[in-house]
Design a protein around this motif. Structure first.
Motif, mmCIF file in Angstrom:
data_model
loop_
_atom_site.group_PDB
_atom_site.id
_atom_site.type_symbol
_atom_site.label_atom_id
_atom_site.label_comp_id
_atom_site.label_asym_id
_atom_site.label_seq_id
_atom_site.Cartn_x
_atom_site.Cartn_y
_atom_site.Cartn_z
ATOM 1 N N ASP A 79 2.455 15.074 9.472
ATOM 2 C CA ASP A 79 2.922 13.654 9.491
ATOM 3 C C ASP A 79 1.804 12.847 9.609
ATOM 4 O OD1 ASP A 79 4.825 11.679 9.735
ATOM 5 O OD2 ASP A 79 5.263 11.902 12.017
ATOM 6 N N PRO A 80 1.640 11.759 8.632
ATOM 7 C CA PRO A 80 0.621 10.896 8.666
ATOM 8 C C PRO A 80 0.489 9.959 9.798
ATOM 9 C CG PRO A 80 2.122 10.376 6.900
ATOM 10 C CD PRO A 80 2.809 11.378 7.679
ATOM 11 N N VAL A 81 -0.644 9.636 10.011
ATOM 12 C CA VAL A 81 -0.903 8.492 11.203
ATOM 13 C C VAL A 81 -1.114 7.198 10.492
ATOM 14 C CG1 VAL A 81 -1.815 10.208 12.855
ATOM 15 C CG2 VAL A 81 -3.400 8.945 11.365
ATOM 16 N N ARG A 114 1.045 3.994 7.003
ATOM 17 C CA ARG A 114 1.083 5.588 7.411
ATOM 18 C C ARG A 114 1.453 6.439 6.288
ATOM 19 N NH1 ARG A 114 4.224 8.832 9.772
ATOM 20 N NH2 ARG A 114 6.368 7.631 8.997
ATOM 21 N N CYS A 115 0.183 6.844 5.669
ATOM 22 C CA CYS A 115 0.094 7.689 4.536
ATOM 23 C C CYS A 115 -0.963 8.298 4.218
ATOM 24 C CB CYS A 115 0.464 6.846 3.285
ATOM 25 S SG CYS A 115 0.270 7.310 1.708
ATOM 26 N N HIS A 116 -1.028 9.716 4.137
ATOM 27 C CA HIS A 116 -2.189 10.602 3.864
ATOM 28 C C HIS A 116 -2.957 10.147 2.754
ATOM 29 C CE1 HIS A 116 -0.971 13.585 6.688
ATOM 30 N NE2 HIS A 116 0.070 13.940 6.018
ATOM 31 N N LEU A 117 -2.601 9.266 2.013
ATOM 32 C CA LEU A 117 -3.556 8.682 0.958
ATOM 33 C C LEU A 117 -4.590 7.752 1.518
ATOM 34 C CD1 LEU A 117 -0.990 7.734 -1.852
ATOM 35 C CD2 LEU A 117 -2.755 9.436 -2.004
ATOM 36 N N PHE A 118 -4.443 7.309 2.645
ATOM 37 C CA PHE A 118 -5.260 6.299 3.161
ATOM 38 C C PHE A 118 -6.028 6.824 4.194
ATOM 39 C CE2 PHE A 118 -1.620 3.960 1.572
ATOM 40 C CZ PHE A 118 -2.447 3.392 0.357
ATOM 41 N N SER A 143 8.025 12.075 6.298
ATOM 42 C CA SER A 143 9.493 12.076 5.836
ATOM 43 C C SER A 143 9.941 11.624 4.616
ATOM 44 C CB SER A 143 10.244 11.451 6.991
ATOM 45 O OG SER A 143 9.846 10.018 7.060
ATOM 46 N N PHE A 144 8.960 10.858 3.907
ATOM 47 C CA PHE A 144 9.061 10.440 2.467
ATOM 48 C C PHE A 144 8.771 11.298 1.472
ATOM 49 C CE2 PHE A 144 7.775 7.179 -0.849
ATOM 50 C CZ PHE A 144 9.189 6.706 -0.942
ATOM 51 N N HIS A 145 8.386 12.693 1.719
ATOM 52 C CA HIS A 145 7.740 13.434 0.945
ATOM 53 C C HIS A 145 8.720 13.791 -0.360
ATOM 54 C CE1 HIS A 145 8.855 17.200 3.099
ATOM 55 N NE2 HIS A 145 8.816 17.626 1.980
ATOM 56 N N THR A 146 10.096 13.955 0.261
ATOM 57 C CA THR A 146 11.063 14.484 -0.636
ATOM 58 C C THR A 146 11.354 13.422 -1.654
ATOM 59 O OG1 THR A 146 12.781 13.557 0.637
ATOM 60 C CG2 THR A 146 12.078 16.002 0.846
ATOM 61 N N ARG A 147 10.972 12.104 -1.489
ATOM 62 C CA ARG A 147 11.231 11.179 -2.713
ATOM 63 C C ARG A 147 9.975 10.339 -3.091
ATOM 64 N NH1 ARG A 147 14.606 6.907 0.302
ATOM 65 N NH2 ARG A 147 15.369 5.964 -1.759
ATOM 66 N N CYS A 148 8.701 10.956 -2.627
ATOM 67 C CA CYS A 148 7.395 10.380 -3.060
ATOM 68 C C CYS A 148 6.635 10.871 -4.284
ATOM 69 C CB CYS A 148 6.538 10.403 -1.898
ATOM 70 S SG CYS A 148 5.068 9.682 -2.067
ATOM 71 N N PRO A 149 6.578 10.053 -5.346
ATOM 72 C CA PRO A 149 5.766 10.725 -6.536
ATOM 73 C C PRO A 149 4.439 11.010 -6.448
ATOM 74 C CG PRO A 149 6.071 8.412 -6.827
ATOM 75 C CD PRO A 149 6.932 8.739 -5.406
ATOM 76 N N TYR A 150 4.113 10.726 -5.201
ATOM 77 C CA TYR A 150 2.555 11.106 -4.978
ATOM 78 C C TYR A 150 2.298 12.147 -4.034
ATOM 79 C CZ TYR A 150 2.326 6.534 -6.808
ATOM 80 O OH TYR A 150 2.770 5.316 -7.910
ATOM 81 N N ALA A 151 3.550 12.773 -3.474
ATOM 82 C CA ALA A 151 3.353 13.807 -2.453
ATOM 83 C C ALA A 151 2.315 14.935 -2.823
ATOM 84 C CB ALA A 151 4.745 14.367 -2.310
ATOM 85 N N MET A 152 1.660 15.393 -1.748
ATOM 86 C CA MET A 152 0.800 16.299 -1.793
ATOM 87 C C MET A 152 1.107 17.368 -0.877
ATOM 88 S SD MET A 152 -2.649 13.750 -1.368
ATOM 89 C CE MET A 152 -1.828 12.679 -0.217
ATOM 90 N N ASP A 153 0.366 18.392 -0.939
ATOM 91 C CA ASP A 153 0.874 19.585 -0.120
ATOM 92 C C ASP A 153 0.927 19.313 1.527
ATOM 93 O OD1 ASP A 153 1.432 22.345 0.236
ATOM 94 O OD2 ASP A 153 -0.545 22.410 1.034
ATOM 95 N N GLN A 168 0.893 -1.222 -0.026
ATOM 96 C CA GLN A 168 0.156 0.061 -0.066
ATOM 97 C C GLN A 168 0.907 1.056 0.097
ATOM 98 O OE1 GLN A 168 -3.735 -0.080 0.565
ATOM 99 N NE2 GLN A 168 -3.200 -1.949 -0.610
ATOM 100 N N HIS A 169 1.905 1.343 0.895
ATOM 101 C CA HIS A 169 2.562 2.455 1.065
ATOM 102 C C HIS A 169 3.650 2.707 -0.213
ATOM 103 C CE1 HIS A 169 5.396 5.549 2.592
ATOM 104 N NE2 HIS A 169 4.370 5.644 3.797
ATOM 105 N N PRO A 170 3.538 4.059 -0.616
ATOM 106 C CA PRO A 170 4.313 4.440 -1.916
ATOM 107 C C PRO A 170 5.732 4.063 -1.807
ATOM 108 C CG PRO A 170 2.870 6.139 -1.485
ATOM 109 C CD PRO A 170 2.822 5.157 -0.174
ATOM 110 N N TYR A 171 6.540 3.906 -0.535
ATOM 111 C CA TYR A 171 7.776 3.607 -0.277
ATOM 112 C C TYR A 171 7.933 1.970 -0.357
ATOM 113 C CZ TYR A 171 12.270 2.830 2.048
ATOM 114 O OH TYR A 171 13.603 2.432 2.417
HETATM 115 FE FE1 SF4 Z 1 3.701 10.148 -0.178
HETATM 116 FE FE2 SF4 Z 1 2.274 11.781 1.100
HETATM 117 FE FE3 SF4 Z 1 1.823 9.219 1.557
HETATM 118 FE FE4 SF4 Z 1 4.182 10.359 2.411
HETATM 119 S S1 SF4 Z 1 1.970 10.880 3.108
HETATM 120 S S2 SF4 Z 1 4.066 8.536 1.380
HETATM 121 S S3 SF4 Z 1 4.410 11.844 0.673
HETATM 122 S S4 SF4 Z 1 1.655 10.347 -0.378
#
Ligand code: SF4
Length: 345
Positions: free
Chosen positions: A306-308, A319-323, A290-300, A247-250
């Motif tokens: 920090d996601p929960v 742990r990602c805002h997408l979910f 902390s992954f936002h600098t490498r994540c292709p899906y990073a949002m504002d 699930q997580h982009p990383y």
């Molecule tokens: Fe990417 Fe944002 Fe999810 Fe972090 S919270 S992994 S930056 S989409």
């Protein structure tokens, strides 16, 4: 009472590595582990996976008592491992043992294999006949009895690691922490050591906390897998679910680049995800996710908040805002980024 043999609760380990400036001397802190929680079920192999600098080995060293946590707690069968400020009682020490990555430096070159195996027996099994126990340990790991007279330098790398495994089992532990136990070994002996560990786990009902950077190794070894990134856990799932439905982009980024050996594994592999930036310094971890600098899906929101950890399926958390707000954030992803979209839960 739960079936959890180990319960890690909001664990933090921060190291002060220096000070900035000359006047107010603000400390420079590395947040090696920064608020992680997980449980180990009795008899399972829990794979804790991460790149170098993710904090996974620090978790191992805290669990075995080499470091005190900065915050948080670890419970072994409901007993707080750090409750006694004078140190961990022997009865608890014997239950949790560790096998280090480099057997060459973890075995004393001036001691024979017999002396190496006798040391934990002297401390933790003083009533037992030591020679009988040394011979039993060698037999357990398929080494001939006359190996007790050898010294570490006369053994191959694989044999040294097998002696280190025998030493870890000398106290009759319930939990063994395997800190990259095969990564210093030749590929030809890695399989032998893994097979030995699997057999020993079955025979002695051991629980393994398996620390590794090698995600593909976990496919056939782990019951559950957790991914660490810069001191935090990003995702935890049962191994089959983890590899089929990351699930997580990383996690997807890591899985998209590991080798596979079957068409089935190839079909389950995520589409190639290209990291968009550099790995941040652990001294200067980015705000928000902390992954936002490498994540292709990073949002504002990822740069600020920090996601929960949220549940994305049975026993599967990420742990990602997408979910957290899938519909709203998925819309932002579709508008902002071309390429593959992570599957929503
Ligand atoms: Fe990417 Fe944002 Fe999810 Fe972090 S919270 S992994 S930056 S989409």
């Amino acid at each position: 009472m739960t079936d959890h043999i180990l319960s890690v609760r909001d664990l933090k380990k921060h190291f002060v590595i220096g000070h900035e400036g000359t006047v107010n001397r603000k400390p420079i802190t590395v947040k090696a582990v920064d608020g992680i929680s997980f449980n180990l079920h009795a008899g399972e192999t829990f794979g804790l996976v991460g790149e170098s600098g993710s904090g996974k080995s620090t978790v191992a060293y805290i669990t075995v008592g080499m470091y005190q946590p900065t915050e948080g707690a670890i419970y072994f069968r409901d007993q707080d491992l750090f409750a006694d400020s004078k140190g961990r009682p022997l009865a608890l020490k014997k239950e949790i043992q560790i096998v280090f990555q480099d057997p060459g430096s973890s075995l004393n070159p001036r001691r024979s294999i017999k002396q190496i195996l006798e040391l934990p027996l002297r401390i933790h099994q003083p009533d037992k006949d030591r020679l009988t126990e040394v011979l039993r340990l060698l037999e357990m790991v398929d080494l001939p009895p006359d190996y007790m007279h050898k010294y570490p330098q006369s053994l191959s790398g694989g044999e040294k690691q097998i002696v280190a495994i025998a030493r870890a089992l000398a106290t009759d532990p319930s939990l063994v922490i395997l800190d990259e136990p095969t990564s210093a070994l030749d590929v030809s002996v890695q399989g032998k050591v893994i097979n030995l560990l699997i057999r020993l786990q079955r025979e002695f009902n051991l629980t393994f906390l398996f620390i590794t950077h090698d995600l593909s190794l976990m496919r056939n070894v782990a019951s559950r897998v957790a991914i660490m990134y810069l001191g935090k856990i990003c995702e935890v799932a049962e191994a089959a679910e983890f590899f089929q439905n990351p699930q997580h982009p990383y996690t997807q980024m890591l899985l998209s680049s590991i080798p596979v050996v079957s068409e089935e594994e190839e079909a389950a592999k995520p589409e190639k995800i290209i990291s968009t930036g550099e790995i941040p310094s652990p001294v200067n971890i980015p705000q928000g996710c902390s992954f936002h600098t490498r994540c292709p899906y990073a949002m504002d929101i990822c740069k600020r908040v920090d996601p929960v950890m949220v549940e994305t399926g049975a026993g599967h958390v990420a742990r990602c805002h997408l979910f957290e707000q899938p519909e709203e954030n998925l819309t932002q992803v579709l508008e902002a980024e071309p390429g593959p979209i992570p599957q929503s839960p």
